[in-house]
Scaffold this motif. Structure first.
Motif, PDB file in Angstrom:
ATOM      1  N   THR A   1      38.814  43.958  61.116  1.00 55.08           N
ATOM      2  CA  THR A   1      38.623  45.264  61.759  1.00 55.08           C
ATOM      3  C   THR A   1      37.943  46.249  60.812  1.00 55.08           C
ATOM      4  O   THR A   1      37.916  46.050  59.602  1.00 55.08           O
ATOM      5  CB  THR A   1      39.969  45.893  62.192  1.00 55.08           C
ATOM      6  N   MET A   2      37.422  47.327  61.416  1.00 56.05           N
ATOM      7  CA  MET A   2      36.732  48.322  60.595  1.00 56.05           C
ATOM      8  C   MET A   2      37.698  49.123  59.732  1.00 56.05           C
ATOM      9  O   MET A   2      37.274  49.833  58.830  1.00 56.05           O
ATOM     10  CB  MET A   2      35.879  49.252  61.470  1.00 56.05           C
ATOM     11  N   ASN A   3      39.012  49.001  59.958  1.00 59.13           N
ATOM     12  CA  ASN A   3      39.983  49.655  59.068  1.00 59.13           C
ATOM     13  C   ASN A   3      40.053  48.962  57.725  1.00 59.13           C
ATOM     14  O   ASN A   3      40.401  49.570  56.721  1.00 59.13           O
ATOM     15  CB  ASN A   3      41.383  49.652  59.691  1.00 59.13           C
ATOM     16  N   GLY A   4      39.744  47.680  57.713  1.00 58.02           N
ATOM     17  CA  GLY A   4      39.744  46.930  56.468  1.00 58.02           C
ATOM     18  C   GLY A   4      41.130  46.782  55.864  1.00 58.02           C
ATOM     19  O   GLY A   4      42.147  46.871  56.562  1.00 58.02           O
ATOM     20  N   LEU A   5      41.131  46.567  54.549  1.00 57.52           N
ATOM     21  CA  LEU A   5      42.363  46.264  53.815  1.00 57.52           C
ATOM     22  C   LEU A   5      42.521  47.202  52.635  1.00 57.52           C
ATOM     23  O   LEU A   5      41.524  47.584  52.021  1.00 57.52           O
ATOM     24  CB  LEU A   5      42.229  44.873  53.191  1.00 57.52           C
TER      25      LEU A   5
ATOM     26  N   ASP B   1      42.651  42.006  43.725  1.00 62.98           N
ATOM     27  CA  ASP B   1      41.387  41.629  44.361  1.00 62.98           C
ATOM     28  C   ASP B   1      40.257  42.645  44.201  1.00 62.98           C
ATOM     29  O   ASP B   1      39.193  42.482  44.774  1.00 62.98           O
ATOM     30  CB  ASP B   1      41.598  41.274  45.848  1.00 62.98           C
ATOM     31  N   ALA B   2      40.472  43.671  43.386  1.00 58.81           N
ATOM     32  CA  ALA B   2      39.432  44.693  43.219  1.00 58.81           C
ATOM     33  C   ALA B   2      38.110  44.075  42.743  1.00 58.81           C
ATOM     34  O   ALA B   2      37.038  44.422  43.245  1.00 58.81           O
ATOM     35  CB  ALA B   2      39.909  45.761  42.237  1.00 58.81           C
ATOM     36  N   GLY B   3      38.201  43.138  41.804  1.00 60.08           N
ATOM     37  CA  GLY B   3      36.973  42.523  41.261  1.00 60.08           C
ATOM     38  C   GLY B   3      36.197  41.790  42.336  1.00 60.08           C
ATOM     39  O   GLY B   3      34.967  41.906  42.442  1.00 60.08           O
ATOM     40  N   MET B   4      36.931  41.059  43.181  1.00 64.94           N
ATOM     41  CA  MET B   4      36.260  40.308  44.251  1.00 64.94           C
ATOM     42  C   MET B   4      35.595  41.271  45.253  1.00 64.94           C
ATOM     43  O   MET B   4      34.476  41.057  45.691  1.00 64.94           O
ATOM     44  CB  MET B   4      37.281  39.407  44.954  1.00 64.94           C
ATOM     45  N   MET B   5      36.288  42.353  45.572  1.00 69.17           N
ATOM     46  CA  MET B   5      35.731  43.326  46.517  1.00 69.17           C
ATOM     47  C   MET B   5      34.437  43.947  45.965  1.00 69.17           C
ATOM     48  O   MET B   5      33.485  44.170  46.701  1.00 69.17           O
ATOM     49  CB  MET B   5      36.751  44.442  46.791  1.00 69.17           C
TER      50      MET B   5
ATOM     51  N   LEU C   1      33.415  49.782  49.978  1.00 71.76           N
ATOM     52  CA  LEU C   1      34.690  50.262  49.447  1.00 71.76           C
ATOM     53  C   LEU C   1      34.753  51.766  49.632  1.00 71.76           C
ATOM     54  O   LEU C   1      33.832  52.487  49.240  1.00 71.76           O
ATOM     55  CB  LEU C   1      34.796  49.936  47.958  1.00 71.76           C
ATOM     56  N   ARG C   2      35.818  52.226  50.288  1.00 70.05           N
ATOM     57  CA  ARG C   2      35.989  53.673  50.480  1.00 70.05           C
ATOM     58  C   ARG C   2      37.466  54.003  50.375  1.00 70.05           C
ATOM     59  O   ARG C   2      38.288  53.359  51.059  1.00 70.05           O
ATOM     60  CB  ARG C   2      35.480  54.080  51.875  1.00 70.05           C
TER      61      ARG C   2
ATOM     62  N   LEU D   1      39.932  35.435  49.546  1.00 71.71           N
ATOM     63  CA  LEU D   1      40.852  36.528  49.198  1.00 71.71           C
ATOM     64  C   LEU D   1      42.314  36.079  49.317  1.00 71.71           C
ATOM     65  O   LEU D   1      43.164  36.440  48.500  1.00 71.71           O
ATOM     66  CB  LEU D   1      40.578  37.736  50.100  1.00 71.71           C
ATOM     67  N   THR D   2      42.586  35.266  50.340  1.00 71.21           N
ATOM     68  CA  THR D   2      43.951  34.751  50.504  1.00 71.21           C
ATOM     69  C   THR D   2      44.348  33.902  49.299  1.00 71.21           C
ATOM     70  O   THR D   2      45.463  34.024  48.771  1.00 71.21           O
ATOM     71  CB  THR D   2      44.047  33.891  51.785  1.00 71.21           C
ATOM     72  N   ALA D   3      43.419  33.058  48.857  1.00 75.45           N
ATOM     73  CA  ALA D   3      43.716  32.193  47.702  1.00 75.45           C
ATOM     74  C   ALA D   3      44.035  33.062  46.478  1.00 75.45           C
ATOM     75  O   ALA D   3      44.976  32.783  45.727  1.00 75.45           O
ATOM     76  CB  ALA D   3      42.535  31.267  47.430  1.00 75.45           C
ATOM     77  N   LEU D   4      43.269  34.131  46.315  1.00 71.98           N
ATOM     78  CA  LEU D   4      43.485  35.018  45.164  1.00 71.98           C
ATOM     79  C   LEU D   4      44.844  35.712  45.253  1.00 71.98           C
ATOM     80  O   LEU D   4      45.587  35.792  44.265  1.00 71.98           O
ATOM     81  CB  LEU D   4      42.360  36.071  45.163  1.00 71.98           C
ATOM     82  N   ARG D   5      45.186  36.180  46.465  1.00 68.72           N
ATOM     83  CA  ARG D   5      46.443  36.918  46.615  1.00 68.72           C
ATOM     84  C   ARG D   5      47.668  35.991  46.571  1.00 68.72           C
ATOM     85  O   ARG D   5      48.776  36.451  46.368  1.00 68.72           O
ATOM     86  CB  ARG D   5      46.452  37.686  47.947  1.00 68.72           C
ATOM     87  N   SER D   6      47.446  34.715  46.809  1.00 72.93           N
ATOM     88  CA  SER D   6      48.584  33.783  46.865  1.00 72.93           C
ATOM     89  C   SER D   6      48.980  33.272  45.480  1.00 72.93           C
ATOM     90  O   SER D   6      49.964  32.558  45.348  1.00 72.93           O
ATOM     91  CB  SER D   6      48.250  32.587  47.761  1.00 72.93           C
ATOM     92  N   HIS D   7      48.172  33.583  44.454  1.00 73.54           N
ATOM     93  CA  HIS D   7      48.494  33.071  43.114  1.00 73.54           C
ATOM     94  C   HIS D   7      49.143  34.115  42.241  1.00 73.54           C
ATOM     95  O   HIS D   7      48.994  35.290  42.467  1.00 73.54           O
ATOM     96  CB  HIS D   7      47.217  32.541  42.440  1.00 73.54           C
TER      97      HIS D   7
END
Ligand code: SF4
Length: 370
Positions: free
Chosen positions: A317-321, A327-331, A342-343, A364-370
């Motif tokens: 969605t346009m609300n994003g995460l 995950d800042a680096g990946m974003m 990014l806003r 992103l899921t893989a990154l957040r799951s570790h």
């Protein structure tokens, strides 16, 4: 609370469709309405399920219940003990354009339908015939006029893209014809070839050539550019809405709100357990006729399921995460590739990013799951 009723009946099966449907020449409207009421009794037994702020009749083709049938279904739902419909509820019904006559639209409005979602798909006669759609190229215009004149002022249309190039369908022409009808909301579907469909068989025999990936991307980005320029918000990967006309019902799924689904194949979610009903009409009908819960299966969300869903639903969605330290680096990398913006510490995918939604969500899921 949000409530979905799956009305499985269709006049014939579209060439690409693998939904849970029941093809019927004569629609067993009363049998179906009795079945939904029995299902709710078997599952909730009159317990308070809360006030419905959205109610969605999907399918299948709910408009096949006819002018009176839809009213009888809604009246029956309103009389279920423990279930109330909010006065300002969004009440949506999916319809095929050929069913939306002035008489039917007036009856549906009187019954409480205030949003219509129409399966238009294309305005190209060759493409409509190839898809086995039962309406002609002008039916959408007649249907939207009938709906508006009846007082249904929130109209969504579905359009399908990435059709086989051999059909000679112009996606740009269809987008412009759709805009000329001034819909409030547009949902896009990229054609996919499912094996157990006529299209799956035609493709396996080499009679149809699928649209190449490049065509999918070009058409998706053209829709984004054209519809945003016409004043629509691209508020979800496949959905566009004029101001305040985004689908409240579908938005509840993307926010992981609890919902109840009734009818064959319908899913329900209580915040941690997802359950689904018997997929086909006949097994569902037999269970509810015997006053049994038509449960087909269920799963309890694990912590890793929940992380994956949060990421996937947020990114679509346009609300994003909300961006975390992890995950800042990946974003930032995605932003450099024009896949995300990014806003205020939220990351939102762009249309280019939405073309890669599955792979970005998986990373992103893989990154957040570790
Ligand atoms: S009208 Fe919709 S649900 Fe029915 S066969 Fe066609 S695509 Fe499937």
């Amino acid at each position: 609370m949000h409530f979905y009723v799956h009305v499985p009946f269709c006049a014939r099966r579209c060439s690409y469709c693998d939904f849970a449907i029941a093809v019927r020449r004569t629609i067993p409207t009363d049998e179906f309405i009795d079945g939904v009421a029995s299902e709710l009794k078997a599952r909730f037994g009159g317990a308070d399920v809360g006030e419905l702020t959205t109610l969605y009749l999907g399918g299948g083709t709910p408009s096949k219940l006819g002018s009176d049938g839809v009213g009888r279904l809604l009246d029956r739902l309103r009389s279920v003990p423990g279930l109330t419909v909010a006065g300002d509820a969004e009440v949506t019904m999916e319809a095929n354009p050929e069913d939306v006559t002035p008489e039917a639209a007036a009856a549906w409005r009187a019954a409480g339908i205030n949003r219509l979602s129409m399966g238009v798909q294309s305005f190209n006669a060759v493409a409509l015939a190839w898809m086995h759609r039962t309406h002609d190229a002008d039916a959408a215009s007649r249907a939207i006029t009938a709906a508006r004149e009846a007082g249904i002022d929130n109209v969504s249309i579905d359009l399908i893209f990435a059709l086989p190039p051999d059909l000679g369908r112009s996606w740009e022409t269809d987008l412009l014809k759709a805009l000329a009808l001034q819909p409030d909301h547009i949902s896009l579907y990229g054609l996919t070839v499912e094996p157990h469909t006529p299209l799956g068989r035609w493709t396996a025999r080499g009679e149809v050539t699928e649209a190449p990936e490049e065509q999918y991307a070009v058409e998706y980005l053209l829709a984004h550019k054209t519809l945003v320029a016409a004043g629509f918000d691209h508020y979800e990967v496949s959905n566009f809405a004029k101001a305040s006309k985004s689908s409240r019902h579908n938005s509840s799924y993307w926010q992981r709100s609890p919902y109840i689904g009734a009818g064959p194949s319908a899913h329900s979610f209580d915040g941690s357990v997802r359950r689904w009903n018997e997929r086909e009409y006949e097994p569902w009908r037999q269970k509810v006729a015997a006053a049994a819960d038509p449960l087909g299966g269920s799963e309890t969300l694990t912590e890793s399921n929940a992380i994956a869903e949060d990421v996937y639903l947020g990114l679509r969605t346009m609300n994003g995460l909300a961006v975390t330290e992890v995950d800042a680096g990946m974003m930032v990398e995605w932003e450099k590739s024009a896949w995300a913006g990014l806003r205020k510490d939220r990351g939102r995918l762009t249309a280019e990013g939405w073309l890669r939604l599955d792979s970005l969500a998986a990373a992103l899921t893989a990154l957040r799951s570790h």
